[in-house]
Enzyme design. Structure first.
Site, PDB file in Angstrom:
ATOM      1  N   ALA A  95       0.820  -1.216   0.000  1.00 45.30           N
ATOM      2  CA  ALA A  95       0.000   0.000   0.000  1.00 45.30           C
ATOM      3  C   ALA A  95       0.851   1.261   0.000  1.00 45.30           C
ATOM      4  O   ALA A  95       0.474   2.272  -0.599  1.00 45.30           O
ATOM      5  CB  ALA A  95      -0.932  -0.008   1.207  1.00 45.30           C
ATOM      6  N   PHE A 152      -5.488   5.046  -1.930  1.00 40.40           N
ATOM      7  CA  PHE A 152      -5.992   6.083  -1.022  1.00 40.40           C
ATOM      8  C   PHE A 152      -5.351   7.415  -1.406  1.00 40.40           C
ATOM      9  O   PHE A 152      -4.186   7.449  -1.832  1.00 40.40           O
ATOM     10  CB  PHE A 152      -5.653   5.695   0.421  1.00 40.40           C
ATOM     11  CG  PHE A 152      -6.262   6.589   1.462  1.00 40.40           C
ATOM     12  CD1 PHE A 152      -7.602   6.461   1.800  1.00 40.40           C
ATOM     13  CD2 PHE A 152      -5.501   7.551   2.097  1.00 40.40           C
ATOM     14  CE1 PHE A 152      -8.169   7.285   2.761  1.00 40.40           C
ATOM     15  CE2 PHE A 152      -6.063   8.382   3.057  1.00 40.40           C
ATOM     16  CZ  PHE A 152      -7.402   8.252   3.385  1.00 40.40           C
ATOM     17  N   SER A 210      -3.744   9.816  -0.198  1.00 44.09           N
ATOM     18  CA  SER A 210      -2.427  10.227   0.300  1.00 44.09           C
ATOM     19  C   SER A 210      -1.280   9.360  -0.218  1.00 44.09           C
ATOM     20  O   SER A 210      -0.105   9.694  -0.010  1.00 44.09           O
ATOM     21  CB  SER A 210      -2.408  10.194   1.832  1.00 44.09           C
ATOM     22  OG  SER A 210      -2.573   8.864   2.304  1.00 44.09           O
ATOM     23  N   LYS A 211      -1.588   8.263  -0.889  1.00 45.77           N
ATOM     24  CA  LYS A 211      -0.541   7.346  -1.335  1.00 45.77           C
ATOM     25  C   LYS A 211       0.276   7.957  -2.477  1.00 45.77           C
ATOM     26  O   LYS A 211      -0.125   8.935  -3.101  1.00 45.77           O
ATOM     27  CB  LYS A 211      -1.151   6.012  -1.785  1.00 45.77           C
ATOM     28  CG  LYS A 211      -1.845   5.249  -0.665  1.00 45.77           C
ATOM     29  CD  LYS A 211      -0.873   4.870   0.440  1.00 45.77           C
ATOM     30  CE  LYS A 211      -1.447   3.896   1.455  1.00 45.77           C
ATOM     31  NZ  LYS A 211      -2.423   4.493   2.369  1.00 45.77           N
ATOM     32  N   ASN A 212       1.437   7.364  -2.751  1.00 47.36           N
ATOM     33  CA  ASN A 212       2.303   7.897  -3.812  1.00 47.36           C
ATOM     34  C   ASN A 212       1.571   7.952  -5.142  1.00 47.36           C
ATOM     35  O   ASN A 212       1.802   8.857  -5.941  1.00 47.36           O
ATOM     36  CB  ASN A 212       3.562   7.041  -3.936  1.00 47.36           C
ATOM     37  CG  ASN A 212       4.474   7.162  -2.727  1.00 47.36           C
ATOM     38  OD1 ASN A 212       4.001   7.388  -1.610  1.00 47.36           O
ATOM     39  ND2 ASN A 212       5.775   7.026  -2.934  1.00 47.36           N
TER      40      ASN A 212
END
Length: 382
Positions: A160, A184, A186-188
């Site tokens: 994740a 999500f 905020s993920k890279n």
């Protein structure tokens, strides 16, 4: 006072707005929102990026874990080995299937599973291992995979936070039976809502996962097994397809910020810096340091206009919902120590160099003020 945010997605959207808006507009014009061409193409593109044969889009990173565990045959009476220091989804998906998470301690330098402790945790009930590539740092996956093969265990990679990271030159999400991704925001590689994907080298596994994400059905209105409604939608897939070509560039920017932080903070005796483990690349989903009196340092940073975060303040084996498993304070000391000391600083591709410098100054000032308060408190006791 202007705040240095922990994450600033507005900047990323501003730079991509024409492409993002056009992609969303095309989906709206087609009026096909569920499992259409955008999802199918993204599945192919992510599978190619991860050097796996297949991708299966699902509703979230949590569902990626849940469906993978189900496809691996995990159920009541089984045990699954998971690290004690990670987000709760890694363990609660095990519990949701009626199985029991068995918590492993972590390596204090990489924050990933301590591979030297794993074999002792294997029992006749063990069904799978979930290796978490935490903060963007690949776990030491070779010995974990070797152990899984030795005992006939399914191996899931919780990737994740580590899309784009490598181990021995290969994408870390390509190792194991299932690579579980989260999109999500905020993920890279983040969507504009929840989303996830499972990557696998097996056509049979991919087919099973597609059935599980659609109420256990390969054919509409004919359910072969219990499944879920867990589908990545077309709008999120379209957004992710715009962003995917930028991912490597964004990860390079994260690494550059990490180098600046480490160069500036490495001279401070109180700060333990993140490492890049041998044979690994790191994509710095988080830049996480360790400091004494973490909570005081975090409060001081807030006063100085710098946001920070704690990932994660309670190790999983001490979460209230797992009290019945019998773990006590001191059971997994490295996970517990990390939970007391870790502090994540702002790191995202659009972070400006002046903001990095401001964060560094604030960390130094926060440490000085915290140290001064501690000395005053000690002198008062004396």
């Amino acid at each position: 006072m202007q705040i240095v945010k922990m994450l600033n997605l507005e900047r990323q959207y501003a730079s991509l707005r024409p492409e993002i808006d056009a992609a969303i507009g095309q989906v709206l014009a087609r009026q096909n929102f569920i499992l259409g061409d955008e999802v199918a193409t993204l599945e192919q593109e992510i599978a190619m990026y991860c050097r796996t044969g297949y991708g299966v889009g699902v509703a979230s990173g949590t569902d990626a874990l849940l469906l993978s565990l189900k496809a691996a045959g995990v159920g009541p009476g089984d045990e699954v080995i998971v690290p004690a220091f990670t987000f709760v989804a890694t363990a609660d998906t095990v519990s949701l299937l009626g199985a029991t998470p068995v918590f492993a301690d972590i390596d204090p330098a990489s924050y990933t599973m301590d591979v030297t402790t794993l074999e002792a945790l294997v029992t006749p009930a063990t069904k799978a291992i979930i290796a978490v590539h935490l903060y963007g740092q690949a776990a030491d996956i070779f010995p974990i995979a070797t152990l899984a093969k030795k005992y006939g265990l399914a191996l899931l990679g919780d990737t994740a936070q580590a899309l784009g990271a490598t181990y021995a030159g290969e994408p870390v999400c390509s190792y194991g039976d299932f690579g579980c991704l989260s999109f999500f925001p905020s993920k890279n590689l983040g969507a504009y809502g929840d989303g996830g994907m499972i990557v696998t080298a097996s056509a049979e596994v991919a087919s099973s996962l597609k059935m599980l994400r659609a109420h256990g059905s390969r054919k509409k209105y004919r359910s072969e097994t219990l499944g879920w409604n867990s589908r990545l939608d077309e709008i999120q897939a379209a957004i992710l397809r715009v962003k995917l070509p930028y991912l490597d560039q964004w990860n390079r920017a994260r690494r550059e910020h990490a180098v600046r932080y480490s160069d500036a903070l490495g001279q401070l005796d109180e700060v333990v810096l993140p490492i890049v483990a041998p044979r690994c690349s790191h994509v710095f989903h988080q830049y996480t340091i360790r400091v004494p009196e973490r909570d005081r340092v975090q409060a001081a940073l807030k006063e100085l206009g710098v946001e920070s975060a704690v990932h994660y303040p309670i190790p999983l084996h001490l979460q209230p919902m797992y009290r019945s498993l019998g773990y006590q304070q001191g059971s997994l000391p490295e996970a517990e120590k990390a939970a007391r000391e870790v502090l994540s600083l702002p790191i995202y591709p659009d972070l400006e160099e002046s903001e990095v410098n401001r964060v560094v100054r604030a960390v130094k000032q926060a440490l000085l003020s915290t140290s001064a308060r501690s000395r005053v408190a000690l002198s008062g006791v004396a």
